[in-house]
Scaffold this motif. Sequence first.
Motif, short mmCIF file in Angstrom:
data_model
loop_
_atom_site.label_atom_id
_atom_site.label_comp_id
_atom_site.label_asym_id
_atom_site.label_seq_id
_atom_site.Cartn_x
_atom_site.Cartn_y
_atom_site.Cartn_z
N ALA A 30 0.81 -1.22 0.00
CA ALA A 30 0.00 0.00 0.00
C ALA A 30 0.85 1.28 0.00
O ALA A 30 0.57 2.20 -0.79
CB ALA A 30 -0.97 -0.01 1.18
N LYS A 42 2.55 1.74 -3.49
CA LYS A 42 1.61 2.10 -4.55
C LYS A 42 1.16 3.56 -4.42
O LYS A 42 1.03 4.28 -5.42
CB LYS A 42 0.39 1.17 -4.53
CG LYS A 42 0.72 -0.27 -4.86
CD LYS A 42 -0.52 -1.11 -5.13
CE LYS A 42 -1.01 -0.94 -6.57
NZ LYS A 42 -2.07 -1.90 -6.92
N LYS A 43 0.95 4.00 -3.19
CA LYS A 43 0.57 5.40 -2.99
C LYS A 43 1.73 6.32 -3.39
O LYS A 43 1.51 7.38 -3.99
CB LYS A 43 0.17 5.64 -1.54
CG LYS A 43 -0.22 7.09 -1.22
CD LYS A 43 -1.32 7.64 -2.13
CE LYS A 43 -2.65 6.99 -1.87
NZ LYS A 43 -3.75 7.70 -2.64
N GLU A 85 1.74 6.63 -7.03
CA GLU A 85 0.64 7.50 -7.44
C GLU A 85 1.00 8.97 -7.21
O GLU A 85 0.74 9.82 -8.07
CB GLU A 85 -0.63 7.15 -6.66
CG GLU A 85 -1.83 8.02 -7.03
CD GLU A 85 -3.03 7.81 -6.12
OE1 GLU A 85 -3.68 8.81 -5.77
OE2 GLU A 85 -3.31 6.65 -5.75
N ASP A 117 -3.86 5.10 -9.98
CA ASP A 117 -4.57 4.73 -8.75
C ASP A 117 -3.68 3.84 -7.91
O ASP A 117 -3.29 2.75 -8.34
CB ASP A 117 -5.88 4.01 -9.10
CG ASP A 117 -6.74 3.71 -7.89
OD1 ASP A 117 -6.30 3.99 -6.75
OD2 ASP A 117 -7.86 3.19 -8.08
N THR A 123 -4.47 2.33 -5.13
CA THR A 123 -5.25 1.48 -4.23
C THR A 123 -4.92 0.01 -4.45
O THR A 123 -5.01 -0.49 -5.58
CB THR A 123 -6.76 1.69 -4.46
OG1 THR A 123 -7.07 3.08 -4.33
CG2 THR A 123 -7.58 0.89 -3.47
N PRO A 124 -4.52 -0.70 -3.41
CA PRO A 124 -4.28 -2.14 -3.56
C PRO A 124 -5.59 -2.92 -3.56
O PRO A 124 -6.65 -2.38 -3.22
CB PRO A 124 -3.44 -2.48 -2.33
CG PRO A 124 -3.90 -1.49 -1.29
CD PRO A 124 -4.26 -0.23 -2.04
N ARG A 125 -5.51 -4.17 -3.93
CA ARG A 125 -6.69 -5.03 -3.88
C ARG A 125 -6.94 -5.50 -2.45
O ARG A 125 -5.99 -5.76 -1.70
CB ARG A 125 -6.49 -6.26 -4.77
CG ARG A 125 -6.88 -6.03 -6.22
CD ARG A 125 -6.79 -7.32 -7.01
NE ARG A 125 -7.27 -7.10 -8.37
CZ ARG A 125 -7.16 -7.97 -9.36
NH1 ARG A 125 -6.57 -9.12 -9.15
NH2 ARG A 125 -7.62 -7.70 -10.56
N ALA A 175 -5.57 -2.79 2.50
CA ALA A 175 -6.28 -1.51 2.57
C ALA A 175 -5.34 -0.36 2.20
O ALA A 175 -4.11 -0.47 2.37
CB ALA A 175 -6.82 -1.29 3.98
N PRO A 176 -5.87 0.74 1.71
CA PRO A 176 -5.03 1.91 1.45
C PRO A 176 -4.43 2.44 2.75
O PRO A 176 -4.93 2.16 3.85
CB PRO A 176 -6.02 2.93 0.85
CG PRO A 176 -7.20 2.14 0.40
CD PRO A 176 -7.28 0.96 1.33
N ASP A 187 -3.54 5.08 5.74
CA ASP A 187 -4.38 6.08 6.41
C ASP A 187 -3.80 7.48 6.21
O ASP A 187 -2.70 7.66 5.68
CB ASP A 187 -4.55 5.75 7.89
CG ASP A 187 -3.24 5.69 8.66
OD1 ASP A 187 -2.28 6.39 8.28
OD2 ASP A 187 -3.17 4.95 9.65
#
Length: 293
Positions: free
Chosen positions: A251, A254-255, A258, A265, A267-269, A273-274, A276
């Motif tokens: 997460a 990936k952020k 982004e 995007d 956002t992971p699967r 969870a993304p 906080d």
Amino acid sequence: MKKFHGALVALVTPFIDGKLDEQGLKDLIEFQIKNGTHGIVPVGTTGESATLSFDEHKMVVDITVKTVNGRVPVVAGTGANSTLEAIELTESARESGADAVLSVVPYYNKPNQEGIYLHFKEIAEQVDIPMFLYNVPGRTVVNMLPETVARLAELDNVIGIKEASGSLEQVTDVLRSCPDDFIVLSGDDFTAMPSICVGTKGVISVVSNVYPQAMAALMETALEGDLVKANELNRRLFPLMKLMFAAPSPAPAKKGAELLGKIKDGTPRLPMAPIDDATLARLQATMKDLGLL
């Protein structure tokens, strides 16, 4: 055989509306190669392999191999806790043209050391492709011991290991137990530089998703033996290394990608969870400090 040294990126898998973003994946690969990454590792843990279907898994490897087009090595993640499934994924990666595969210790099943040995032996005998073992006891529960690695290193196709136990003692035991040409790569960014001091050849890196140029430079500098400069780079990158695991990986990575504008995007699967808001703020601040934003 290609050279599997330096900073190889544990590449994130980009999604849009929950589906594979094919163009986004191609763009990520070009970004990595442009910034000096020494190898691409798709569909590993950081690539969310556990939530990809077989068809998606194959598609990611196919796209990666075709996009890379021989410029750097491609090491495809093909691990599974079913030996038959791992063989199927490994054969698929071979057909796609991957240079090597990365196969994780079977998770959830909790095999003993003999079971681990027989699992990897069966894969190596069934599919003719160079294989890196992957020891990550924090995720698999079971720790593959150095003596098991040494037994597996005797097999023709087993060329190295991604060692993510976080233990320099274990890394050193593996190096002492295995042939000189057995390639040991760190599986953790924060142990990558010190591991080179005991004889490893690089890292399969999460941080490289966000700052590939710096991780490549860190590995090159350390491998050249300039430990003063390597320590400076390592300390500069250390806050980012820690943030990559401030929430369940991938997460944060990936952020970060982004925020750089490299994927649409982050956002992971599910069930991941993304990150906080507090972690996001820290990530943004650290990336600004590094001049990335």
